[in-house]
Design an enzyme around this catalytic site. Structure first.
Site, PDB file in Angstrom:
ATOM      1  CG  HIS A  76      -1.607  -1.134   1.632  1.00  0.00           C
ATOM      2  ND1 HIS A  76      -2.963  -1.241   1.471  1.00  0.00           N
ATOM      3  CD2 HIS A  76      -1.203  -2.310   2.193  1.00  0.00           C
ATOM      4  CE1 HIS A  76      -3.376  -2.415   1.907  1.00  0.00           C
ATOM      5  NE2 HIS A  76      -2.327  -3.081   2.351  1.00  0.00           N
ATOM      6  CE1 TYR A  77      -2.279   5.941  -2.349  1.00  0.00           C
ATOM      7  CE2 TYR A  77      -1.029   5.270  -4.279  1.00  0.00           C
ATOM      8  CZ  TYR A  77      -2.176   5.792  -3.721  1.00  0.00           C
ATOM      9  OH  TYR A  77      -3.216   6.180  -4.512  1.00  0.00           O
ATOM     10  CB  THR A  78       0.672   6.163   4.089  1.00  0.00           C
ATOM     11  OG1 THR A  78       1.559   7.200   3.626  1.00  0.00           O
ATOM     12  CG2 THR A  78       1.481   4.974   4.595  1.00  0.00           C
ATOM     13  CD  GLU A 105      -0.885   1.312   4.469  1.00  0.00           C
ATOM     14  OE1 GLU A 105      -0.503   2.162   3.632  1.00  0.00           O
ATOM     15  OE2 GLU A 105      -2.068   0.970   4.619  1.00  0.00           O
ATOM     16  CG  HIS A 116      -5.274  -1.822  -1.001  1.00  0.00           C
ATOM     17  ND1 HIS A 116      -5.513  -0.754  -0.153  1.00  0.00           N
ATOM     18  CD2 HIS A 116      -6.278  -2.703  -0.751  1.00  0.00           C
ATOM     19  CE1 HIS A 116      -6.590  -1.006   0.580  1.00  0.00           C
ATOM     20  NE2 HIS A 116      -7.076  -2.170   0.229  1.00  0.00           N
ATOM     21  CG  ASP A 155      -3.271   1.566  -1.986  1.00  0.00           C
ATOM     22  OD1 ASP A 155      -4.429   1.445  -2.413  1.00  0.00           O
ATOM     23  OD2 ASP A 155      -2.916   1.125  -0.877  1.00  0.00           O
TER      24      ASP A 155
END
Length: 258
Positions: free
Chosen positions: A41-43, A104, A151, A161
């Site tokens: 994921h990215y946050t 993440e 994700h 993401d």
């Protein structure tokens, strides 16, 4: 008298619980690791905000990789379930929180500007930290490289993401994923240019690869989202969800690799 009876009853129950004997001499051969997937994921937030959300918000992840420096934070024990995947599906498995490790990466994601959507790159330090972390996770848990997903793969109708600037090929080159051979794609692309497959073919092959997709035979909204998710991962230069010969060729080559 009643008090004495209560004490004796409690002692009897305690004796029963401590007297339990478990024979562990016959282990079954029919089991595997609960952890089958790693989801990236990215946050879409700063490091400070990401730590706050992932430790005291409604979501969580097993690991967080910071930015400048790319420190790796463990937020949830791998034996515990983290809340990072949500409503998700991959290769027939649903609600992947229960069967995955979530990682993440601190990254703003994107901004919508007057000149279009602007995506933010990942730093080299972040990618290096991620590769090192993934190698450790994969080795300890026996996770197949093809089970490292984004994700956007497991929830393509609602998530983007880790985005089109994520370096999937770098992971594959490090043995942490799959990537289609360029020469094989070129051969298949020439064939599909002359023989375009049906939408039903795309739906079948995308489902075979792992995506959750209803087999309608129509280029509906869900199918476009899934095609776009596939393109964003393997052909990030253009991921508009439109089926074409190159997309078909990549999909064919990847499924043959399985």
């Amino acid at each position: 008298m009643k008090a004495l009876v209560s004490v004796l009853l409690m002692l009897a129950l305690a004796g029963c619980s401590t007297g339990l004997r478990i024979d562990r001499n016959h282990p079954s051969a029919n089991h595997d690791n609960r952890i089958q997937f790693v989801v990236l994921h990215y946050t879409n937030a700063s490091l400070e905000r990401s730590l706050a959300l992932l430790t005291h918000g409604e979501v969580s992840a097993h690991y967080l990789i910071g930015d400048g420096p790319a420190t790796v934070y463990q937020l949830v024990d791998e034996n515990r379930r983290a809340w990072h995947a949500g409503d998700s599906q991959w290769q027939g498995r649903t609600w992947l929180n229960s069967s995955s490790i979530g990682i993440e990466i601190v990254n703003p994601g994107f901004d919508d500007t007057a000149n279009g959507r602007v995506w933010y790159p990942y730093s080299e330090a972040q990618i290096q930290s991620l590769i090192t972390l993934l190698k450790d996770i994969v080795k300890r848990n026996g996770i197949e490289p093809r089970h490292i997903v984004g994700h956007s793969d497991i929830a393509p109708l609602r998530k983007l993401d880790p985005g089109p600037l994520f370096l999937w090929k770098r992971l594959a080159d490090a043995g942490l994923g799959i990537w289609p051979d360029a020469s094989a794609v070129a051969r298949e692309q020439a064939y599909f240019s002359a023989n375009p497959p049906t939408i039903g073919w795309y739906q079948q092959e995308l489902a075979r690869f792992g995506y959750a997709l209803e087999q309608t035979g129509e280029l509906d909204v869900a199918t476009r989202h899934v095609i776009a998710a596939f393109q964003m991962r393997f052909r990030p230069q253009r991921f508009d969800g439109t089926p074409d010969a190159q997309t078909a060729a990549m999909l064919q080559v990847l499924n043959r690799m399985r």
